[in-house]
Motif scaffolding. Structure first.
Motif, short mmCIF file in Angstrom:
data_model
loop_
_atom_site.label_atom_id
_atom_site.label_comp_id
_atom_site.label_asym_id
_atom_site.label_seq_id
_atom_site.Cartn_x
_atom_site.Cartn_y
_atom_site.Cartn_z
N ILE A 32 5.49 2.93 1.02
CA ILE A 32 5.83 3.75 -0.15
C ILE A 32 5.05 3.27 -1.36
N TYR A 41 5.43 12.93 -6.94
CA TYR A 41 4.10 12.91 -6.32
C TYR A 41 3.86 14.19 -5.54
N HIS A 54 6.76 10.67 2.85
CA HIS A 54 7.95 10.24 2.14
C HIS A 54 9.17 10.35 3.04
N HIS A 77 2.20 13.88 1.53
CA HIS A 77 3.13 12.93 0.93
C HIS A 77 4.56 13.30 1.27
N THR A 109 5.88 1.54 -8.36
CA THR A 109 6.56 1.64 -7.07
C THR A 109 6.42 0.33 -6.31
N GLN A 151 9.08 9.86 -5.95
CA GLN A 151 8.14 10.30 -4.92
C GLN A 151 8.10 11.83 -4.84
#
Lengths: 165, 254, 565, 297, 684
Positions: free
Chosen positions: E389, E306, E342, E338, E430, E303
């Motif tokens: 997520i 990302y 996250h 994000h 994911t 993540q």
């Protein structure tokens, strides 16, 4: 290009060689039970009612494996494999075919014997008349086994009396 | 009802019914026309197609199957003689029978097959729908289609219990002597098999009743041989010879 | 040399074991029976089966018999056969066991193919093979009580004793190996047409190991036949061992009786039997190919296979009166004749079939996705095929060059010419190829048979069959060798009938083919074996002691009516 | 945006999807040389299932709710698609919303499949997930090229602003492939393989729940096909009246579906690893297309 | 002093108070935790107040004790995250820490927790490079101590050591170097001075920042420490580590390369590329894990990718400028969104994993299963987090991913589209991974490690509930936070982006004219209405008949039936096995490098310690009873024994408290570093 048959919306016939559901012709059946002996799955039964003097030949086509052994052994051609196959039903009772025949009543003791009137008629038909005394046989045929044995015994006693003074 | 999803439940069948069942789904018969679809899980099924005489080892699993089905409609379609009544195997030791049904009785309709399971389930309080019996060993695909169509109300029932009183004493008398007929029949069974033997014999008896005398009979037989199959002709010849031998031997002395 | 060992291989065995072979008996043209002590059974059997230079040796069948009423003892016979051009020889290794001590050294450690046979006699007769690696129940239902042996003569067939069981002690399945879970396949899985339970131990999709429980279709016909069926009726129950290859069983049974009784089958009947066997092979192979496609999700090929096959069924119906259970075989011959028009029907059907089937094969094999699914999948090595005594296309696809029709000719096969396709890949594709080629061979065989068909009767006239005669009958069914063993009894009735269907020998090798493949392949691999569980689970063994009168012939009827005491 | 603008397409997809399935069955039957079921058969099946009381293997909520979520998601996906001149819920970037909502059908399928201790449903869920995993990059590249070409990610805007170029044809080809795989058509139906894993997740569903789930899957297929059909039809029918465009879209979807079914009928099912390998190959090929597209061709 | 500043003082004061409050509670584990966390909760609450207040007031600068602070949008994003996670963990921890009661030292835990939180707050607000590094180091150190909390486990010690060495070598060192370079050019380390001094766009500086912050953030190939370190810590700490600490690196990255240096296109591209590689590899590795926390840790890597992708694209287009500037702003906002998301869902996931651990004592997914019935609320929260997520609408993860996709797919650049494709693919991975995570724990049959257990205590649920509700809220109403998220980009470019209303989320300025803004709430309504309609039209009766699981007829024990976590996605993992093999080769390489570097580091430290050994030895004589544990972490001792001795000698009060040798060494290390920093600062 489909090949699907329209059945069951059109009726179709099974080929002439087909061994379909067997059927007993009540006109021809003599109740001998040859088919009952031959039937591998016991779909055919012979039920004697010695009280009322009837014999039932019962065919349950829900038990029949359609091997045609009954047809093969039937001496009178009463059991025939038909071309019929549409015998599905929600009720198993629909599958039973019963032929009720009359048993011979013993003229000596009045009890019922274990063979039918028609068996006697058929037997007489087959009998080579030239070799037997038809009348005597006819007379004997209406007497049950026990009485016959009794008669024979009596006859033997009679004979022994005759020959042994 | 326009849709019958079926689950195949083999309770110990010989495979014959299975194969015919498959046949009923394939191009020539195509049961999908009525909305029949073979499914992989009893959860999806409206009906089970039961085949086989219900062996004891499959009994428990078969019970699981029916219990896994949605409570309604739970139709049982018994395909083949075994499923209808236990068939030829009906009283073998590994076949499941309810204790009260016994293994030797002479009740009718004959008991056995999937019916034993259905009654057990009903006793346990499980809902079970109607049972459609499609006998046959194995049934032709048409028979299976007919049974399903009957279930769907597309066709009429064509069978009913038959009960006859055979009261008369007339047992029929063939044109040739009965003893000869039976002897010939047994001989022909060895030559050409009982199926064709009966037909040849019938043909011959037809010729006998048509023929006025021996010559005409011979002509008719020759005619028959020229028209028909070689094997049948040979049989006809054999019958004729036997018939004439018997006749000349004085069989009809009376 | 022991008297009777008048054949090369038998002689060699006798020479090797000398005194330990107590008696040699030639019970038929190609069948020898060697009597040995029970402790020598393992050695003799493994000697024959593991002789490398004897080619495709095979454990054809094994019979256990309760001979107590005759000899006061139990007996076992291992029937071994030589195949692949080595000679037309069946060797039976027989030993007697006393009731007090029913154990003997198991052959399984030497030849795994004996495993099932020994488990079966253990189940049904209580014979104890020592050192058998796996003596779990094989045949009897889970709820059958322990210690009750239905094949013993003192077991009353109307009995069906039960024991209460819970799910835990139902059957002692193996525990899943570490890191695996159970993927149960069956008894009611759509890809299995018949019930049979496979416990695949899987790691995700991959099959790590396999356990199985079969015999859901055990119908125990032996006892039925013993009590209920007459001698000729057995033909019909033999036919219902299996709905697909029933005719093979009926022929094998009839041949066994004929061999035992020395009955000469009319030539025409042998040809009729041959044609029917090949017609049966046609429908069976096409059926199996279709089902393989179905299992691989290739429904169109499945449908077309069945469409092409259907005329064969119609043909059978017109020839015999039924599509499946032909009812064509009686001891001594056939039941219906081939009239001219029937021959014509055969020719017409075959002509069409040949064309359509060739098209089908071409189009199916040109379907990349299907070939992908078959290639390299479910490989059974030659070694495994041999050590399990596998038979039929399953074995031929793994390189075993065996075919009863060629190696031990019966019926009319001696007069006919045909090839035996053998592949070495051992995968699903090879099995499909073997079957496809055999279809063409069968068509060719039928064509020849129709051409050469002789005249004459179709059913032999025979009288008595001598008692206590043993013989084997064997047929190459669509799935491989079917072997029937018979021992005749008194008064023209059977004492013992042991059926060994082809799948019985193939099945134990299935785990070897499954291991390492995925659960997606499992149905396809199983289908490619063309298993016939009902065959396997058949009627075990049929004893016919007490028969009722077969056919009430007219004489008997007359007697019945006319013979006063 | 009026309410009817949503209700009409929703009822449209709900009605047509089963009919389309019925047509597919008919076509397949024809290929197999048989008569096949009536075109409305799938509807009959569906109504029959929907009226049946299910039998539940578990009390778990995810198992019970999954079919409804799947159906709602599939239908919601339909609301962002263009129907002739009408696109009920259009907004910028709705392509990804569409994608994810369609994926929610799969998610419901997967979660339901894993919600039971049953290797069949688990295997189905497992395979579905892997199928989604392996096809996603291909789908991504297709979208990427379409986005590069049309400078938009709005479903009803993109088709109308495509510039003809070699890469765009290839991109639509990739999209077609992705739709085919995502739709779970043979040979990519490993997740619902009936002869192997008894329809995977659906193995444990029965009655009404099964009906809802099946419906959802049919609607999902339909919206995917509609997406593809729109990308083919809309660029060619600029300036046509809305109803004509709609009819053409419908025709295109039918044509595509018939083609799909024909391909289906001529294939065996691939094993999941084979399917993954195949998708990867297509993905690698698609990278070349992306290169072409980024060069402006 | 403004209200904002007062709030900041209050935050710091409360953190300080928590330390003071627990020190007397050395003997009472539970009370120390409860009281300590009650105070930290208040601190987090004040931090939230501070965030809101500061956002409303706009940027401000102030200085305390000569330490300059600057608070702007970028800082506030992190403050927001910190406050939320702080509240959640404060609620969660008192119950959760019962797991570690056997280790005692509750007060010390609170001290470290507060230090850790406070240091992070300070890192993101301070505006001087040197102080930044100081707090940075304090953060590293306190986090290290928290990671090795369970120091009696060999694996934990190893993971902690790996973390510590990596941080020093790959994070602190490059940053120090960069600070040095900047200082030599600008003559000051104040951010404002640095920013206005137009430092040349030296690639070296960018590289140093990339490495320095990249290793903290755990991007490939410097991620190797993370999957070991995060699971080693207590779950509440893992939540903070994954949720906030690694995000601070993103803050540092943006702060240094956009605010201090100028945004640069190649650098942006590099960040995006690194992000893409990271997200791909991190997630594909996560796919294979069957240890709950390890899986989550790998996902943190993924993540993070990302976030870097979004930020990288943002930097690229901000640097490109012109009409693309606004696009860049949005891309960066996507990355930052994000980041926030996250923090929420990963924090939540770690707390959930902790809850399961709390009840079952294991985090091995293979041994879990069937918890859904037993812990329904946890199951629900975990499901929301997992779906979030995985980017399932309408949750927050979807919104930020949606933005990231747009910022890549609409970039008209083949490379970025390719990055987007990978992002899309990895989103599916994911999903796969989290379906495994969720179903293996909560669905199916009961796992072997699952006994008769019940739901976790209310405190833990409250902490998770807070995060769960925010996951939903930010998904449905992204407009709530988007203005804050676009602020950093706007601040750099001067381009302000119109967000629309709070209800909608059209943030990517596209040429797709005519399309209205995405209104997630509306879409959610549609979804909910459709589901409800389906449920209403085709209701499911509660009384439906129950059946057994279908086993195809033959019963199978349910424990053996159904896939275990390790069986998920076998064929796919097999298919990408080459990646795992290559990856482990790379990781091994990195590991070897680190090993070599740490050896060198040890030598350096030993030399250092030799130098001051004379002093040390003198003082150490005063400290009695110090026992060497030869063979265990000898290097630590070699380095720090003098200082240990100093502490020993000078602070005998602490002696009985700090009985754990390794802890001693660690604290000593902290001092060492602090001294180095201060020495440097003094030199400056």
């Amino acid at each position: 290009m489909g090949v699907t048959l329209r059945y069951p919306f059109v009726s179709i016939e099974a080929p002439p060689e087909y061994r379909g559901v067997p059927h007993i012709d009540p006109e021809l059946c003599i109740g001998c039970g040859a088919c009952v002996n031959a039937c591998p799955p016991d779909a055919l039964m012979r039920i004697d009612d010695l009280k009322n003097g009837t014999r039932e030949i019962v065919l349950d086509i829900g038990r029949c494996i359609r091997c045609a052994r009954c047809e093969e052994v039937c001496p009178t051609g009463a059991v025939k494999m038909t071309g019929r196959f549409e015998v599905a039903s929600l009720d198993r009772r629909d599958h039973v075919e019963v032929v009720r025949l009359r048993l011979v009543r013993c003229e000596a003791c009045g009890e019922y014997t274990d063979y039918t009137e028609r068996q006697v008629v058929k037997a007489l038909q087959i009998l080579p008349e030239e070799e037997y005394d038809a009348e005597e046989i006819k007379a004997y045929s209406r007497i049950c086994r026990r009485c016959r044995r009794k008669l024979s015994a009596l006859g033997a006693i009679e004979a022994s009396r005759r020959f042994a003074p | 009802m326009r849709s019958v999803w079926v689950f195949h439940l083999d309770t110990g069948a010989c495979n014959g019914c299975e194969i015919e069942l498959f046949d009923a789904l394939t191009p020539y018969y195509d049961a999908e026309r009525f909305g029949v679809k073979l499914v992989g899980s009893p959860r999806h099924a409206h009906a089970v197609l039961a085949t086989g005489p219900l062996t004891r080892q499959s009994y428990h699993a078969a019970k699981e199957v029916i219990k896994a089905m949605p409570p309604k409609p739970r139709i049982i379609i018994a395909i083949g003689t075994c499923a209808c009544s236990g068939g030829i195997f009906y009283n073998g030791y590994p076949i499941h029978r309810r204790p009260e049904d016994g293994r030797k009785g002479s009740e009718y309709p004959r008991r056995g097959g999937i019916d034993e399971l259905v009654r057990d389930l009903r006793d346990e309080g499980e809902p079970v729908g109607p049972v459609m019996y499609i006998p046959g060993c194995p049934p032709r695909p048409e028979e299976i289609l007919y049974g399903i169509a009957l279930l769907l109300g597309l066709v009429e029932k064509r069978v009913r219990p038959e009960e006859h009183e055979a009261a008369g004493l007339e047992v029929g008398r063939p044109p040739i002597d009965e003893r000869l007929r039976l002897t010939l029949r047994e001989r022909l069974r060895h030559v050409i098999g009982h199926f064709d033997a009966d037909r040849v014999l019938e043909d011959f008896m037809g010729l006998v009743s048509r023929a006025k005398d021996e010559e005409e009979l011979h002509r008719l037989v020759e005619d028959y041989r020229s028209r028909k199959d070689e094997r049948l002709g040979a049989c006809m010849e054999l019958i004729e010879t036997e018939y004439l031998r018997w006749k000349r031997g004085g069989g009809e002395r009376s | 040399m022991i008297e009777g060992a008048d054949e090369k291989h038998v002689r060699e065995v006798c020479e090797r074991f000398g005194e330990r072979i107590k008696r040699v008996e030639r019970i038929a043209q190609n069948q020898w029976l060697l009597l040995v002590d029970k402790n020598d059974v393992r050695e003799v059997v493994s000697y024959v089966i593991n002789r490398k230079d004897w080619g495709e040796t095979q454990l054809s069948t094994m019979v256990g018999t309760d001979e107590r009423p005759i000899r006061g003892r139990f007996s076992i016979i291992y029937w071994l056969s030589l195949n692949g051009g080595e000679g037309d020889v069946f060797i039976g290794v027989k030993a007697y066991l006393r009731e007090e001590d029913l154990s003997y050294p198991s052959v399984t450690p030497e030849h795994p193919g004996a495993s099932w046979y020994e488990r079966e006699v253990h189940d049904l007769l209580g014979i104890e093979p020592e050192d058998h690696p796996d003596l779990r129940r094989l045949v009897l239902p889970d709820d059958w009580p322990y210690g009750v042996y239905p094949l013993r003569k003192d077991f009353d067939y109307t009995d069906s004793p039960r024991r209460e069981f819970t799910e835990e002690d139902k059957y002692p399945y193996r525990k899943p190996p570490e890191g695996t879970v159970v993927h149960p396949l069956g008894p009611y899985h759509v890809a299995l047409d018949e019930p049979g339970h496979f416990r695949l131990f899987v790691r995700g999709e991959e099959i790590v190991d396999v356990d199985y429980r079969l015999f859901y279709q055990h119908r125990g016909i032996e006892k039925i036949a013993e009590r209920r069926l007459t001698y000729d009726q057995v033909n019909f129950i033999a036919e219902r061992i299996c709905g697909i290859c029933g005719s093979s069983h009926a022929v094998a049974y009839a041949q066994a009786i004929e061999t035992a009784g020395g009955i000469e089958v009319p030539e025409r009947a042998a040809y009729i039997r041959t044609v029917m066997l090949e017609i049966e092979r046609l429908h069976s192979h096409i059926l199996n190919l279709g089902l393989a496609c179905h299992d691989a999700g290739f429904d169109t090929a499945f449908m077309h296979a069945f469409r092409i096959r259907e005329p064969v069924m119609w043909l059978a119906e017109r020839l015999t009166g039924n599509r499946k259970t032909y009812g064509m075989v009686l001891v001594g011959g056939a039941r219906r004749d081939f009239l001219d028009y029937r021959k014509g029907l055969i020719e017409k059907t075959l002509k069409r079939l040949k064309e359509e089937f060739r098209e089908w094969v071409d189009s199916t094999l040109s379907t990349g996705t299907f070939v992908k699914r078959c290639e390299g999948v479910g490989v059974l090595s030659y070694r495994d095929a041999k050590r399990w005594s596998s038979v039929g296309p399953w074995a031929r696809a793994s390189g075993r060059n065996i075919d009863v029709r060629r190696d031990h000719p019966y019926a009319a096969y001696r007069d006919l010419d045909f090839k035996v396709p053998v592949y070495r890949e051992g995968d699903v594709l090879a099995r499909c190829m073997v079957r496809a080629e055999e279809v063409f061979e069968s068509i060719w065989i039928i064509e020849q048979a129709l051409d050469q068909m002789p005249g004459g009767d179709i059913l032999a006239d025979y009288r008595e069959i001598p008692a206590r005669k043993e013989a084997l009958g064997y047929v190459e069914a669509p799935r491989g060798e079917d072997v029937h063993y018979v021992m005749t009894g008194d008064e023209n009735t059977l004492y013992r009938w042991r059926v060994r269907a082809s799948t019985y020998n193939n099945f134990p090798s299935l785990p070897d083919a499954l291991r390492g493949n995925t659960i997606a392949d499992a149905p396809l691999i199983i289908a490619s074996m063309d298993p016939c569980y009902s065959c396997t689970e058949r009627l075990q063994v049929v004893d016919v002691n007490t028969g009722r009168v077969t056919v009430v012939k007219e004489e008997e009827l007359v007697r019945g009516c006319c013979r006063w005491e | 945006m009026a309410l009817w603008e949503i209700i009409v397409p929703v009822s449209l997809v709900l009605t047509i999807a089963p009919i389309l399935d019925g047509m597919g069955r008919k076509v397949k039957a024809k290929v197999q040389m048989r008569q096949g079921p009536p075109i409305l058969q799938t509807w009959y099946d569906l109504t029959s299932l929907l009226s049946m009381e299910p039998i539940l293997p578990t009390d778990g909520l995810s198992f019970r709710l999954a079919p409804y979520v799947a159906l709602a998601s599939a239908v919601a996906a339909a609301t962002v698609l263009p129907y002739g001149g009408l696109s009920p819920l259009r907004f910028s970037g709705d392509f990804f919303v569409f994608l994810y909502v369609v994926a929610m059908v799969s998610i419901a399928y997967i979660v339901a499949g894993f919600s039971l201790p049953n290797t069949y449903t688990n295997a189905g869920a497992n395979r579905e997930m892997m199928m989604v995993l392996s096809i996603e990059p291909v789908l991504g590249v297709a979208i990427g090229i379409l986005a590069i070409n049309s400078h938009s990610l709005c479903l009803s805007y993109m088709p109308l602003h495509l510039h003809a170029s070699p890469s765009i044809f290839l991109a639509i080809g990739l999209l077609a492939y992705a739709v085919y795989v995502e739709g779970g058509f043979v040979p990519f139906d490993a997740a619902e393989a009936e002869t192997e894993i008894l329809e995977g997740t659906l193995c444990e569903y029965s009655g009404r729940l099964l009906g809802v789930f099946k419906w959802a899957l049919m609607v999902k297929r339909f919206v995917l096909l509609w997406l593809l059909g729109s990308f083919i039809v809309l660029p060619l029918t600029k300036g046509f009246p809305g109803w004509a465009v709609f009819l053409l879209q419908l025709t295109a979807v039918l044509a595509i579906y018939f083609a799909v079914v024909t391909v289906e009928a001529h294939n065996a099912r691939l094993r999941i690893d084979q399917a993954i390998r195949m998708n990867t190959k297509v993905f690698l090929a698609s990278l070349v297309v992306l290169l072409i597209a980024s060069l402006g061709w | 002093m403004s209200l904002t500043e007062n709030l900041m003082i209050m935050v710091m004061g409360l953190y300080g108070a928590s330390v003071l409050a627990v020190v007397p509670l050395r003997r009472s584990y539970g009370r120390a935790l409860r009281i300590g966390h009650a105070i930290t909760f208040l601190a987090s609450l004040s931090l939230l107040a501070f965030t809101v207040e500061a956002w409303l007031r706009g940027p401000l600068s102030f200085s305390w004790f000569g330490v300059p602070f600057h608070v702007d949008g970028l800082s506030l994003i992190l403050c927001l995250v910190l406050s939320i996670l702080g509240m959640a963990t404060s609620l969660y921890s008192p119950s959760y820490m019962e797991v570690y009661e056997r280790l005692g030292r509750g007060w010390l835990y609170v001290v470290l927790y507060s230090t850790f939180m406070a240091s992070m707050v300070l890192v993101v607000t301070v505006s001087n490079m040197l102080w930044f590094l100081f707090f940075w180091e304090a953060m590293t150190l306190s986090s290290y101590l928290l990671i090795v909390w369970e120091a009696d486990e060999e694996s934990v010690r190893r993971a902690g050591w790996r973390y510590f060495v990596t941080m020093h070598l790959a994070s602190t060192l490059p940053l120090l170097l960069a600070a040095g370079i900047m200082y030599s050019e600008a003559g000051s380390l104040d951010f404002s001075v640095l920013a206005s001094s137009h430092l040349g766009l030296s690639p070296l500086l960018y590289l140093l920042f990339l490495i320095g912050f990249g290793s903290k953030a755990g991007v490939f190939p410097l991620h190797f420490w993370l999957p070991d370190a995060h699971p080693a810590a207590p779950s509440n700490v893992s939540a903070l580590l994954s949720g906030v600490m690694i995000k601070v690196a993103v803050y540092g990255l943006i702060r240094s390369t956009c605010f201090i240096l100028k945004p640069s296109e190649p650098f942006g591209f590099a960040v995006a590329l690194v992000g893409t590689v990271t997200l791909t590899i991190g997630t594909l590795y996560a796919l294979r894990q069957t240890d709950a926390k390890r899986l989550l840790a790998y996902h943190s890597v993924g993540q993070m990718g990302y976030i870097w992708l979004g930020v990288g694209v943002g930097i690229f287009f901000i640097a490109k400028g012109g009409s693309w500037a606004a696009f860049g702003v949005m891309a960066m906002a996507a990355g930052l969104f994000h980041l926030v998301n996250h923090a929420l869902f990963k924090g939540l996931l770690f707390l959930s994993a902790g809850s399961v651990l709390y009840r079952t004592g294991t985090r091995d997914l293979n041994r879990l299963g069937g918890l859904g019935r037993l812990m329904p609320v946890t199951a629900l929260f975990t499901f929301v987090a997992a779906m979030s997520i995985a980017g399932v609408p309408p949750l927050n993860g979807f919104m930020s991913k949606w933005l990231i996709y747009q910022s890549t797919f609409l970039s008209r650049s083949g490379w970025f589209v390719l990055f987007g494709v990978f992002a899309l693919f990895i989103s599916a991975a994911t999903l796969a991974s989290f379906i495994k995570f969720y179903t293996a724990q909560f669905e199916g049959s009961r796992g072997e490690a699952v006994g008769d257990i019940r739901e976790v205590p209310a405190g833990m649920l409250a902490g998770k509930g807070l995060l769960t509700s925010l996951c939903v809220l930010f998904g449905v109403l992204p407009g709530l936070v988007l203005p804050l998220l676009t602020d950093p980009g706007s601040a750099v470019t001067g381009v302000s982006v119109r967000i629309g209303s709070v209800w909608s989320a059209n943030v990517i300025p596209t040429t797709g004219a005519g399309a209205s803004h995405f209104n997630p709430l509306l879409f959610v309504l549609v979804l909910v209405v459709l589901t409800a309609a389906a449920l209403a039209a085709l209701p499911l009766k509660k009384s439906s008949r129950r059946g057994r699981i279908w086993t195809t007829g033959e019963p199978v024990p349910s424990a053996d039936y159904g896939l275990r976590a390790m069986h998920y996605y076998g064929p796919f993992e097999h298919h990408i096995d080459w990646l795992y093999r290559t990856g482990s080769r790379v990781a091994d390489g990195c590991g070897r490098t680190v090993a070599a570097a740490s050896a060198a580091y040890i030598r350096l430290c030993r030399a250092l310690s030799d130098a001051c050994s004379s002093v040390g030895r003198a003082v150490s004589r005063a400290g009695a009873g110090y026992e060497r544990h030869a063979g265990e972490e000898f290097l630590d001792e070699a380095i720090v024994s003098p200082i240990v001795d100093i502490i020993k000698g000078s602070a005998s009060v602490l002696e009985d408290v700090l009985s754990n040798q390794r802890l001693m060494t660690v604290i000593a290390l902290a001092f060492l570093t602090a001294v180095v920093v201060i020495l440097l600062a003094g030199g400056v």
